[in-house]
Design a protein around this motif. Structure first.
Motif, short mmCIF file in Angstrom:
data_model
loop_
_atom_site.label_atom_id
_atom_site.label_comp_id
_atom_site.label_asym_id
_atom_site.label_seq_id
_atom_site.Cartn_x
_atom_site.Cartn_y
_atom_site.Cartn_z
N PRO B 17 0.81 -1.22 0.00
CA PRO B 17 0.00 0.00 0.00
C PRO B 17 0.85 1.28 0.00
N ARG B 20 2.29 1.81 -3.40
CA ARG B 20 1.22 2.29 -4.29
C ARG B 20 1.04 3.80 -4.14
N ARG B 21 1.09 4.28 -2.90
CA ARG B 21 0.92 5.72 -2.69
C ARG B 21 2.12 6.51 -3.20
N ARG B 24 1.72 6.73 -6.88
CA ARG B 24 0.67 7.68 -7.23
C ARG B 24 1.18 9.11 -7.14
N THR B 41 -2.08 3.72 -10.86
CA THR B 41 -1.98 3.22 -9.49
C THR B 41 -2.63 1.84 -9.37
#
Lengths: 130, 130
Positions: B17, B20-21, B24, B41
């Protein structure tokens, strides 16, 4: 702020930490509603399965998964929803509330929108449950 | 715009996670539209989780390398593992629970290329800049 300041706290307005998912479980007559807020991915999908287990244990006729507060939806979340639908049948129908691109797009691209009824608002999902 | 490099990312779910951020945030600065950032993303995360779930034998703590790069015309994301990529069967039948991740990635990226090699597999994702 103390709790007495807000006798009816609006759970959906509370912030959720990045990477987390909050699940608010509410009952409307014979319909169980799980309001999801945050990110629905491989890490958080098991929480939804557990919450659905609990909600279905009270034998609702419908289970609504409200995705309005979901800011990220991965395939693990889609898989969880299908698993919940299978588990709920035939006693309870599963309905989704989704209106944002981030939730609708994965559902549409995998054609799950043809398998799970989707409503733009929670009220619309509740109204459809007779 | 500097490229984003992450070497030896643990393919365990715990780190994904945050990665992923980070990706992004990088993509937001790379000139893609907000919808493209959302797509990048999602697709990248699906590839990460595919590595985490399928590239390495059970019990093996595998790693992968991520590289995100931009040119005048497009943005490329590459995910290289050192295991054995198992291409999920993109079964879109209504009851299938498998293969949705790669199906999603293929649906939202402008181009997806899976490049098997002797020491691992690289997945290339591409988006054209607006």
């Amino acid at each position: 702020m103390t709790e007495s300041d807000s006798p009816e706290p609006s759970a959906t307005n509370k912030a959720v930490a990045p990477g987390e998912l909050r699940i608010d479980s509410v009952r409307h007559a014979d319909t169980a509603v799980l309001g999801l807020t945050g990110e629905l991915d491989t890490a958080t999908a098991p929480q939804v399965l557990s919450a659905a287990d609990l909600a279905l244990a009270s034998h609702p006729t419908a289970l609504v998964l409200d995705l309005e507060g979901v800011s990220f939806l991965a395939s693990a979340g889609l898989t969880a929803m299908i698993a919940i639908q299978r588990q709920a049948a035939p006693d309870a129908v599963v309905r989704l509330v989704a209106a944002s691109r981030v939730t609708l797009r994965p559902l549409q691209l995998t054609q799950l929108d043809q398998q799970l009824p989707i409503f733009p608002t929670l009220q619309a999902a509740l109204n459809s449950v007779d | 715009m500097e490229n984003l490099h992450r070497l030896g990312v643990a393919a365990g779910e715990a780190d994904l996670p945050q990665l992923r951020r980070d990706l992004r945030d990088w993509a937001t600065g790379a000139g893609l539209t907000p919808d493209q950032v959302e797509d990048l993303t999602l697709a990248s995360y699906e590839i990460f989780t595919n590595v985490a779930e399928h590239a390495y034998p059970a019990g093996v703590a595998g790693t992968f390398d991520l590289e995100a790069a931009t040119t005048d015309t497009h943005v490329d994301v590459s995910v290289r593992d050192r295991g054995t990529w198992q291409t999920p069967v993109p079964d879109t039948s209504r009851t299938s629970l498998r293969g949705r991740g790669l199906l999603l990635a293929r649906s939202v990226a402008n181009d997806v290329r899976v490049e098997p090699g002797p020491s691992g597999t690289t997945v290339h994702l591409r988006w054209m800049l607006p």
